[in-house]
Design a protein around this motif. Structure first.
Motif, PDB file in Angstrom:
ATOM      1  N   ASP A   1       0.821  -1.219   0.000  1.00 32.90           N
ATOM      2  CA  ASP A   1       0.000   0.000   0.000  1.00 32.90           C
ATOM      3  C   ASP A   1       0.853   1.265   0.000  1.00 32.90           C
ATOM      4  O   ASP A   1       0.417   2.317  -0.485  1.00 32.90           O
ATOM      5  CB  ASP A   1      -0.928   0.028   1.224  1.00 32.90           C
ATOM      6  N   THR A  33      -6.794 -15.261 -11.684  1.00 39.64           N
ATOM      7  CA  THR A  33      -8.206 -15.006 -11.415  1.00 39.64           C
ATOM      8  C   THR A  33      -8.855 -14.533 -12.720  1.00 39.64           C
ATOM      9  O   THR A  33      -8.151 -14.309 -13.715  1.00 39.64           O
ATOM     10  CB  THR A  33      -8.364 -13.902 -10.355  1.00 39.64           C
ATOM     11  N   LYS A  87      -5.223  -5.054 -10.152  1.00 42.13           N
ATOM     12  CA  LYS A  87      -5.898  -3.961 -10.870  1.00 42.13           C
ATOM     13  C   LYS A  87      -4.943  -2.819 -11.247  1.00 42.13           C
ATOM     14  O   LYS A  87      -5.184  -2.078 -12.199  1.00 42.13           O
ATOM     15  CB  LYS A  87      -7.055  -3.415 -10.034  1.00 42.13           C
ATOM     16  N   GLU A 117      -3.628 -10.840  -5.053  1.00 47.23           N
ATOM     17  CA  GLU A 117      -4.513 -10.614  -6.199  1.00 47.23           C
ATOM     18  C   GLU A 117      -5.230  -9.270  -6.171  1.00 47.23           C
ATOM     19  O   GLU A 117      -5.621  -8.738  -7.213  1.00 47.23           O
ATOM     20  CB  GLU A 117      -5.530 -11.748  -6.331  1.00 47.23           C
ATOM     21  N   GLU A 118      -5.400  -8.684  -4.966  1.00 49.25           N
ATOM     22  CA  GLU A 118      -6.093  -7.401  -4.889  1.00 49.25           C
ATOM     23  C   GLU A 118      -5.288  -6.258  -5.512  1.00 49.25           C
ATOM     24  O   GLU A 118      -5.820  -5.158  -5.734  1.00 49.25           O
ATOM     25  CB  GLU A 118      -6.485  -7.048  -3.444  1.00 49.25           C
ATOM     26  N   TYR A 119      -3.998  -6.494  -5.807  1.00 52.68           N
ATOM     27  CA  TYR A 119      -3.148  -5.450  -6.403  1.00 52.68           C
ATOM     28  C   TYR A 119      -3.045  -5.581  -7.927  1.00 52.68           C
ATOM     29  O   TYR A 119      -2.432  -4.743  -8.583  1.00 52.68           O
ATOM     30  CB  TYR A 119      -1.748  -5.491  -5.780  1.00 52.68           C
ATOM     31  N   GLU A 162     -10.085 -11.626 -13.248  1.00 51.00           N
ATOM     32  CA  GLU A 162      -9.556 -10.285 -13.517  1.00 51.00           C
ATOM     33  C   GLU A 162      -8.170 -10.364 -14.155  1.00 51.00           C
ATOM     34  O   GLU A 162      -7.836  -9.593 -15.063  1.00 51.00           O
ATOM     35  CB  GLU A 162      -9.485  -9.463 -12.224  1.00 51.00           C
TER      36      GLU A 162
END
Length: 555
Positions: free
Chosen positions: A72, A129, A103, A99-101, A131
């Motif tokens: 972050d 994923t 994007k 995986e949340e990064y 995405e």
């Protein structure tokens, strides 16, 4: 006890210590997976005034700790200025499967740095994923072939991808035609070629058909070519023939040489690859060569294409045309190709152009005479005052045609005095391939970090041509450096393996435990290979040898 050391290390990080001490402490904190050190490590990793090796080790330690939230502090990723640090952060996302990064990777679709793109593709493949699949398909539109090929390799067996494309329309599938199963791709193409009239979709069709790596697609090219109305679209279709099998492609292009539009004929000529064994095409080209009213560009392209065949029998035709030709553009091309044929009989025909009042003709005449082995050119270059300071990279190409001790000496001086000029160095580096120059000459050049690192990497790759004694000390120095580019170290490890430099086993073992997995994995592969030779192959007892082999595989 370990908590005591953890506190002690974190406290010591805040004091005035050397770079090497910092790296060692940070590495230990990473191995301890010290949550206590997290904030200090983030601060170090973000500090652009810190040396790269310290920042690098801090990020590796944060990856080892395993708390993905440290990322972050570097968002958005596109604002990270140092591309080596950025590449390392992307590697961290892959390693931690964060995986949340994913994007944030959409911000790098247009980035020029291919290494960063490759790291992103690798990361998206690991995370895998929906995405990640969507982003991989966007990256598939990159202009770089290696990006396309890697995505194709990753996605071909993906069940998630096959499921994802089920609901896509033929138009949506067009952009990723090279990724979908061959049978489905052909069905989509045939349908769209027969039905679509929208020119914008036709343009995508042209791009998509080029993406296919399937035999027998030439019939689709022919159908599409006949359907196209705009010359611009026809030319783009011809340009897209790259992946078509050579024999099929040549038959199609041969037909186009009779097209009434000269630009179509010219584009067809530039699209041939190998015609050396095709007598029908060669005879057609010879006819075009002596067609009086043919466009000068067509003649130029015909000469260049025939020259690529390296057919010695073309010498007479080229000389005959040179004697008759008045167009300077054609004359230049003929001089170049006569040089490439390397037939010494061409020297008197080319030599008369060395005194031409046209500078560009003089230049190609000099180049060709050098290729033909005419010594007068070399003598003129060596006589020039301040040749090292004023030499241009084109002149280095000329020098490489001469196997002469004076040329070798001159090139060594260029390496030493002009090492920070990349265009010069890219040419001068060929001396490794052309001359047997002692590797000692390259020692200072390779460890000089001001020299372009890609050039340094090329030298190391070529080191395999030298003996072990020439390169071992240099390789040790690179591997012992704390702030050397990680990729250069990896290349050294791979060359060490290929050269079987067993004397470096100790430092290779040290790298097998390196905090940077990009290096440690390579080092472990080298260790395994070396142990087979140094240990297993010297065991006589078959049972013990078998146990030892299994043990090496396990570790």
């Amino acid at each position: 006890m370990s908590k005591y050391y953890e506190f002690m290390y974190v406290e010591k990080l805040g004091k005035n210590i050397t770079k090497d001490e910092k790296v060692k402490i940070i590495t230990e904190l990473g191995k301890m997976k010290s949550v206590l050190a997290k904030e200090s490590l983030i601060k170090i990793a973000k500090n652009e005034n810190e040396s790269f090796s310290v920042r690098e080790s801090a990020i590796h330690a944060l990856i080892e700790i395993g708390d993905i939230s440290f990322l972050d502090n570097f968002l958005p990723l596109y604002k990270v200025q140092d591309e080596d640090i950025l590449e390392l952060l992307i590697y961290g996302i892959k390693k931690l499967k964060a995986e949340e990064y994913v994007k944030y990777f959409k911000d790098f679709l247009e980035i020029e740095n291919v290494n960063i793109k490759l790291e992103i593709i690798d990361t998206l493949n690991i995370i895998h994923t929906e995405e990640a699949i969507k982003l991989l398909l966007k990256y598939y539109n990159s202009k770089e072939k290696e990006i396309k090929n890697l995505i194709r390799l990753y996605i071909q067996d993906s069940k998630m991808f096959l499921e994802y494309i089920k609901n896509m329309s033929e138009i949506e599938l067009l952009n990723i035609l090279g990724l979908i199963p061959a049978e489905k791709a052909l069905v989509v193409l045939r349908k769209l070629i027969s039905e679509v009239t929208d020119r914008n979709i036709v343009k995508i069709l042209i791009t998509s058909i080029a993406d296919l790596h399937i035999k027998g697609t030439i019939e689709l090219y022919e159908q599409l070519f006949d359907k196209l109305e705009e010359k611009e679209d026809k030319i783009k279709l011809i340009e897209s023939l790259e992946n078509v099998e050579n024999n099929e492609k040549n038959k199609f292009l041969l037909k186009l040489l009779d097209n009434s539009d000269r630009e179509i004929r010219a584009k067809a000529l530039t699209s041939f690859t190998n015609i050396s064994d095709d007598e029908e095409i060669i005879e057609k080209l010879k006819t075009m060569l002596f067609t009086e009213d043919e466009w000068w560009l067509i003649k130029k392209l015909v000469i260049m294409l025939l020259g690529k065949t390296q057919n010695k029998n073309l010498f007479k035709q080229f000389v005959l045309l040179l004697e008759e030709e008045k167009d300077e553009r054609i004359i230049r091309t003929l001089i170049v190709e006569l040089g490439n044929l390397k037939n010494e009989k061409a020297i008197p025909y080319v030599k008369k152009y060395i005194d031409s009042d046209k500078q560009d003709i003089r230049k190609v005449a000099i180049d060709s005479l050098a290729k033909l082995g005419y010594n007068g050119i070399l003598e003129d270059i060596l006589k020039e005052n301040s040749v090292i300071e004023n030499i241009k990279f084109e002149t280095i190409d000329i020098l490489l045609n001469y196997k002469d001790d004076r040329v070798e000496k001159l090139l060594i001086e260029i390496l030493n005095k002009r090492r920070y000029e990349k265009p010069i160095m890219e040419k001068a580096i060929k001396m490794i391939e052309e001359f047997k120059i002692p590797f000692e000459v390259f020692k200072d050049f390779v460890i000089d970090k001001k020299v372009d690192r890609e050039i340094r990497a090329k030298v190391i790759v070529n080191a395999i041509k030298y003996d072990a004694n020439s390169v071992e000390k240099l390789f040790m120095k690179i591997l012992e450096s704390d702030d050397e580019w990680w990729m250069l170290k990896k290349i050294v490890l791979l060359v060490v393996k290929d050269m079987k430099l067993y004397n470096l086993i100790d430092i290779i073992i040290a790298y097998a435990n390196h905090i940077d997995e990009r290096l440690s994995k390579t080092a472990r592969d080298v260790c395994k290979e070396f142990y087979k030779v140094l240990l297993i192959e010297k065991i006589d007892d078959k049972e013990i040898k078998n146990i030892a082999s299994k043990f090496i595989e396990i570790i």
